[in-house]
Design a protein around this motif. Sequence first.
Motif, mmCIF file in Angstrom:
data_model
loop_
_atom_site.group_PDB
_atom_site.id
_atom_site.type_symbol
_atom_site.label_atom_id
_atom_site.label_comp_id
_atom_site.label_asym_id
_atom_site.label_seq_id
_atom_site.Cartn_x
_atom_site.Cartn_y
_atom_site.Cartn_z
ATOM 1 N N LEU A 227 -14.586 36.976 13.516
ATOM 2 C CA LEU A 227 -14.808 36.797 12.089
ATOM 3 C C LEU A 227 -13.852 35.727 11.571
ATOM 4 O O LEU A 227 -12.884 35.358 12.236
ATOM 5 C CB LEU A 227 -14.630 38.121 11.330
ATOM 6 C CG LEU A 227 -13.301 38.876 11.472
ATOM 7 C CD1 LEU A 227 -12.250 38.342 10.501
ATOM 8 C CD2 LEU A 227 -13.509 40.357 11.216
ATOM 9 N N VAL A 228 -14.163 35.238 10.399
ATOM 10 C CA VAL A 228 -13.283 34.288 9.709
ATOM 11 C C VAL A 228 -13.066 34.820 8.299
ATOM 12 O O VAL A 228 -13.867 35.596 7.775
ATOM 13 C CB VAL A 228 -13.896 32.865 9.646
ATOM 14 C CG1 VAL A 228 -13.986 32.259 11.029
ATOM 15 C CG2 VAL A 228 -15.256 32.890 8.969
ATOM 16 N N SER A 229 -11.948 34.418 7.695
ATOM 17 C CA SER A 229 -11.666 34.859 6.342
ATOM 18 C C SER A 229 -11.362 33.660 5.453
ATOM 19 O O SER A 229 -10.891 32.618 5.918
ATOM 20 C CB SER A 229 -10.477 35.827 6.319
ATOM 21 O OG SER A 229 -9.287 35.188 6.734
ATOM 22 N N GLU A 230 -11.665 33.817 4.187
ATOM 23 C CA GLU A 230 -11.414 32.766 3.202
ATOM 24 C C GLU A 230 -10.657 33.369 2.022
ATOM 25 O O GLU A 230 -11.096 34.383 1.450
ATOM 26 C CB GLU A 230 -12.735 32.172 2.720
ATOM 27 C CG GLU A 230 -12.566 31.106 1.647
ATOM 28 C CD GLU A 230 -13.896 30.633 1.090
ATOM 29 O OE1 GLU A 230 -13.883 29.715 0.244
ATOM 30 O OE2 GLU A 230 -14.934 31.196 1.487
ATOM 31 N N PRO B 153 -6.738 39.391 -9.397
ATOM 32 C CA PRO B 153 -5.936 39.126 -8.191
ATOM 33 C C PRO B 153 -6.732 38.303 -7.184
ATOM 34 O O PRO B 153 -7.959 38.433 -7.087
ATOM 35 C CB PRO B 153 -5.637 40.525 -7.651
ATOM 36 C CG PRO B 153 -5.796 41.438 -8.831
ATOM 37 C CD PRO B 153 -6.875 40.824 -9.675
ATOM 38 N N ASN B 154 -6.047 37.453 -6.443
ATOM 39 C CA ASN B 154 -6.715 36.685 -5.386
ATOM 40 C C ASN B 154 -7.284 37.647 -4.343
ATOM 41 O O ASN B 154 -6.806 38.771 -4.181
ATOM 42 C CB ASN B 154 -5.727 35.729 -4.729
ATOM 43 C CG ASN B 154 -5.201 34.701 -5.713
ATOM 44 O OD1 ASN B 154 -5.847 34.408 -6.721
ATOM 45 N ND2 ASN B 154 -4.025 34.169 -5.447
ATOM 46 N N LYS B 155 -8.313 37.209 -3.642
ATOM 47 C CA LYS B 155 -8.922 38.077 -2.649
ATOM 48 C C LYS B 155 -9.239 37.291 -1.381
ATOM 49 O O LYS B 155 -9.343 36.065 -1.407
ATOM 50 C CB LYS B 155 -10.189 38.724 -3.188
ATOM 51 C CG LYS B 155 -11.316 37.758 -3.533
ATOM 52 C CD LYS B 155 -12.517 38.506 -4.095
ATOM 53 C CE LYS B 155 -13.667 37.557 -4.432
ATOM 54 N NZ LYS B 155 -14.844 38.305 -4.965
ATOM 55 N N ARG B 156 -9.384 38.023 -0.280
ATOM 56 C CA ARG B 156 -9.743 37.423 0.997
ATOM 57 C C ARG B 156 -11.104 37.969 1.415
ATOM 58 O O ARG B 156 -11.294 39.186 1.497
ATOM 59 C CB ARG B 156 -8.694 37.731 2.059
ATOM 60 C CG ARG B 156 -8.939 37.025 3.392
ATOM 61 C CD ARG B 156 -7.776 37.225 4.344
ATOM 62 N NE ARG B 156 -6.565 36.619 3.856
ATOM 63 C CZ ARG B 156 -6.269 35.328 3.955
ATOM 64 N NH1 ARG B 156 -7.116 34.499 4.555
ATOM 65 N NH2 ARG B 156 -5.136 34.864 3.477
ATOM 66 N N VAL B 157 -12.043 37.082 1.662
ATOM 67 C CA VAL B 157 -13.406 37.475 2.023
ATOM 68 C C VAL B 157 -13.621 37.209 3.511
ATOM 69 O O VAL B 157 -13.337 36.106 3.999
ATOM 70 C CB VAL B 157 -14.447 36.704 1.185
ATOM 71 C CG1 VAL B 157 -15.856 37.083 1.609
ATOM 72 C CG2 VAL B 157 -14.245 36.992 -0.309
ATOM 73 N N TYR B 158 -14.118 38.225 4.211
ATOM 74 C CA TYR B 158 -14.350 38.127 5.657
ATOM 75 C C TYR B 158 -15.832 37.913 5.945
ATOM 76 O O TYR B 158 -16.689 38.535 5.313
ATOM 77 C CB TYR B 158 -13.874 39.404 6.362
ATOM 78 C CG TYR B 158 -12.399 39.645 6.235
ATOM 79 C CD1 TYR B 158 -11.507 39.175 7.196
ATOM 80 C CD2 TYR B 158 -11.874 40.343 5.140
ATOM 81 C CE1 TYR B 158 -10.144 39.398 7.087
ATOM 82 C CE2 TYR B 158 -10.510 40.571 5.017
ATOM 83 C CZ TYR B 158 -9.652 40.095 5.987
ATOM 84 O OH TYR B 158 -8.306 40.310 5.869
ATOM 85 N N SER B 159 -16.112 37.054 6.922
ATOM 86 C CA SER B 159 -17.483 36.781 7.348
ATOM 87 C C SER B 159 -17.554 36.845 8.869
ATOM 88 O O SER B 159 -16.617 36.415 9.562
ATOM 89 C CB SER B 159 -17.943 35.396 6.877
ATOM 90 O OG SER B 159 -17.871 35.288 5.468
ATOM 91 N N ILE B 160 -18.656 37.345 9.390
ATOM 92 C CA ILE B 160 -18.832 37.422 10.847
ATOM 93 C C ILE B 160 -19.158 36.036 11.395
ATOM 94 O O ILE B 160 -19.830 35.233 10.739
ATOM 95 C CB ILE B 160 -19.940 38.440 11.195
ATOM 96 C CG1 ILE B 160 -19.923 38.786 12.687
ATOM 97 C CG2 ILE B 160 -21.310 37.943 10.766
ATOM 98 C CD1 ILE B 160 -20.812 39.971 13.053
#
Length: 214
Positions: free
Chosen positions: A83-86, A94-101
Amino acid sequence: MSRLYDKFSLVSRTEICYNPIVGIPKGVMVMSLKHGLLGLLSLEPHTGYELDKEFRETMKYIWQAKNSQIYNELDRMEQKGWLVSERIIQDEKPNKRVYSITESGKVELLNWLSTPEDDVKNALSQKNAFLLRVLLAGNTDKKAALKLLNSFREVCILRKTEQEDIRAAISRDEPDYDNEITLYWNLVALHGEIANQARIEWVEKAIEILENKG
């Protein structure tokens, strides 16, 4: 977060009914958590918070995981390239981190889905504290045993109402997803319905037997 939160919340809020907890051999828990996360990410990107909420509110019918386990697993899977995160900067939140496969993650998920042998063999392994109480209820009196059984019956009836809501939620969301995806949601829902109906039939029969006991 998507409306997937509604899908598999087949669990009563009282732990006695949705247990038994499946007895899982050492090492399988981590593997299943990985692939559960990959499965959720295969539907759409999620934040860590959303994934944690999915496990706490809906996925607990199938699997349970702590917040720390989820985040540790996400870190490990990102290191493996599954996966990768952005990191998304937000002005008023608040800032957030989104994960994608990733494609590699999809391959790993498909490989896992194609080798179910151990999980199939372990599917009927159970550790059930409630049934252990019933087994040992001969050490108490009939009144206490009936109270235990009636409590279980009430929780299972509550589960039945929740299951009706789940079917309605799946029907509502089916247009948003491929039919092949929602087909399997319905199969899991059917498993929960049949299993819960069997519990209700058993506990009502057990209550009848005890009440007729001299």
